[in-house]
Design an enzyme around this catalytic site. Sequence first.
Site, PDB file in Angstrom:
ATOM      1  N   PRO A   2       0.845  -1.207   0.000  1.00  0.00           N
ATOM      2  CA  PRO A   2       0.000   0.000   0.000  1.00  0.00           C
ATOM      3  C   PRO A   2       0.871   1.244   0.000  1.00  0.00           C
ATOM      4  O   PRO A   2       2.014   1.219   0.454  1.00  0.00           O
ATOM      5  CB  PRO A   2      -0.753  -0.115   1.322  1.00  0.00           C
ATOM      6  CG  PRO A   2       0.154  -0.883   2.211  1.00  0.00           C
ATOM      7  CD  PRO A   2       0.921  -1.822   1.331  1.00  0.00           C
ATOM      8  N   GLU A   3       0.323   2.323  -0.495  1.00  0.00           N
ATOM      9  CA  GLU A   3       1.023   3.602  -0.447  1.00  0.00           C
ATOM     10  C   GLU A   3       0.596   4.325   0.830  1.00  0.00           C
ATOM     11  O   GLU A   3      -0.460   4.042   1.394  1.00  0.00           O
ATOM     12  CB  GLU A   3       0.626   4.442  -1.660  1.00  0.00           C
ATOM     13  CG  GLU A   3       0.781   3.741  -2.991  1.00  0.00           C
ATOM     14  CD  GLU A   3       2.218   3.640  -3.454  1.00  0.00           C
ATOM     15  OE1 GLU A   3       3.047   4.463  -3.015  1.00  0.00           O
ATOM     16  OE2 GLU A   3       2.523   2.732  -4.237  1.00  0.00           O
ATOM     17  N   LYS A  51       3.231   3.709   6.555  1.00  0.00           N
ATOM     18  CA  LYS A  51       2.216   2.753   6.117  1.00  0.00           C
ATOM     19  C   LYS A  51       1.693   1.921   7.277  1.00  0.00           C
ATOM     20  O   LYS A  51       1.081   0.885   7.082  1.00  0.00           O
ATOM     21  CB  LYS A  51       2.833   1.842   5.062  1.00  0.00           C
ATOM     22  CG  LYS A  51       3.317   2.634   3.864  1.00  0.00           C
ATOM     23  CD  LYS A  51       3.645   1.690   2.789  1.00  0.00           C
ATOM     24  CE  LYS A  51       4.867   2.128   2.042  1.00  0.00           C
ATOM     25  NZ  LYS A  51       5.309   1.072   1.162  1.00  0.00           N
ATOM     26  N   ARG A 262      10.221  -5.755  -6.412  1.00  0.00           N
ATOM     27  CA  ARG A 262       9.002  -5.181  -6.984  1.00  0.00           C
ATOM     28  C   ARG A 262       9.274  -4.649  -8.385  1.00  0.00           C
ATOM     29  O   ARG A 262      10.357  -4.176  -8.672  1.00  0.00           O
ATOM     30  CB  ARG A 262       8.523  -4.013  -6.132  1.00  0.00           C
ATOM     31  CG  ARG A 262       8.259  -4.389  -4.706  1.00  0.00           C
ATOM     32  CD  ARG A 262       6.779  -4.428  -4.431  1.00  0.00           C
ATOM     33  NE  ARG A 262       6.554  -4.798  -3.072  1.00  0.00           N
ATOM     34  CZ  ARG A 262       6.196  -6.024  -2.690  1.00  0.00           C
ATOM     35  NH1 ARG A 262       5.998  -6.959  -3.576  1.00  0.00           N
ATOM     36  NH2 ARG A 262       6.004  -6.293  -1.423  1.00  0.00           N
TER      37      ARG A 262
END
Length: 272
Positions: A2-3, A51, A262
């Site tokens: 998630p950002e 986060k 990623r």
Amino acid sequence: MPEGDSVYQATARLHQALAGQVLLRSDFRVPALSTTDLSGYLVKEVRPRGKHLLMRFTPPEDHDPAFKKPPLTLHSHLLMEGRWDIYAPAERWKRPAHTARVVLGVESATAVGFDIAQVKLVPTENEDELIGHLGPDLLGADWDPQLAARNLRSQPERSIGDALLDQRIMAGVGNIYRSEVLFLARLNPLTLIGQVVNLEKVVQTSQRLLEINKNRPRRVTTGLARTREPYWVYGRTGKPCLRCGTRIQQFTLESQSSGQDRDCYFCPSCQS
Ligand SMILES: [Zn+2]
């Protein structure tokens, strides 16, 4: 991953639904907390830190000071799949019950944390054990761009693309913003930090993108006029660059900090 802006929005919704109310029910479906019962605790606030989600509780008043309990913090991290939903008390959940990890009920709402990988409960005064390693929070009240730039500069041999995801340097950038920030800064993701002339601009761009999106229902980095193409490069492999027309490329970038590799997206012309 998630950002920071998604976590910011999730905490704002939880805060709105729970803060100021007493828990009537708590159900922890994680082994370490399976016998924990927080009924009677007041939800003081729900706050983001990078986060990480922090839910702070005030203990019930006890007449005997010898049994006084400390204020507690429930820490959760959404990682890839986790999310918090909020329901009316009798409403049917939209996700399978067996994926629920935490259920917290107040009179007007039930908050359910689904597929949350990390759930910890600590005395509030020990929060730093869980979040003390984080760098300055891009959406935090104590945001410190100079410190973030210094943290980056201290690792000259590391690639800027890898470092942006390291939450110890600054907290809040996830995989989408990494690609977008580097496009806007015209930096190839593999550029070593020692060769980046304007690290301040990278830091400022990261903060600006999270800030403008923190209350938006849909994330956009290209500007409001371009909502059909919300991102410059993220997820656009093979499509023409919105600036120069070159085809966007993608590669997997190894992560030193998380061990999780990623995909990174970039324009080979704009970011050469
Ligand atoms: Zn381009």
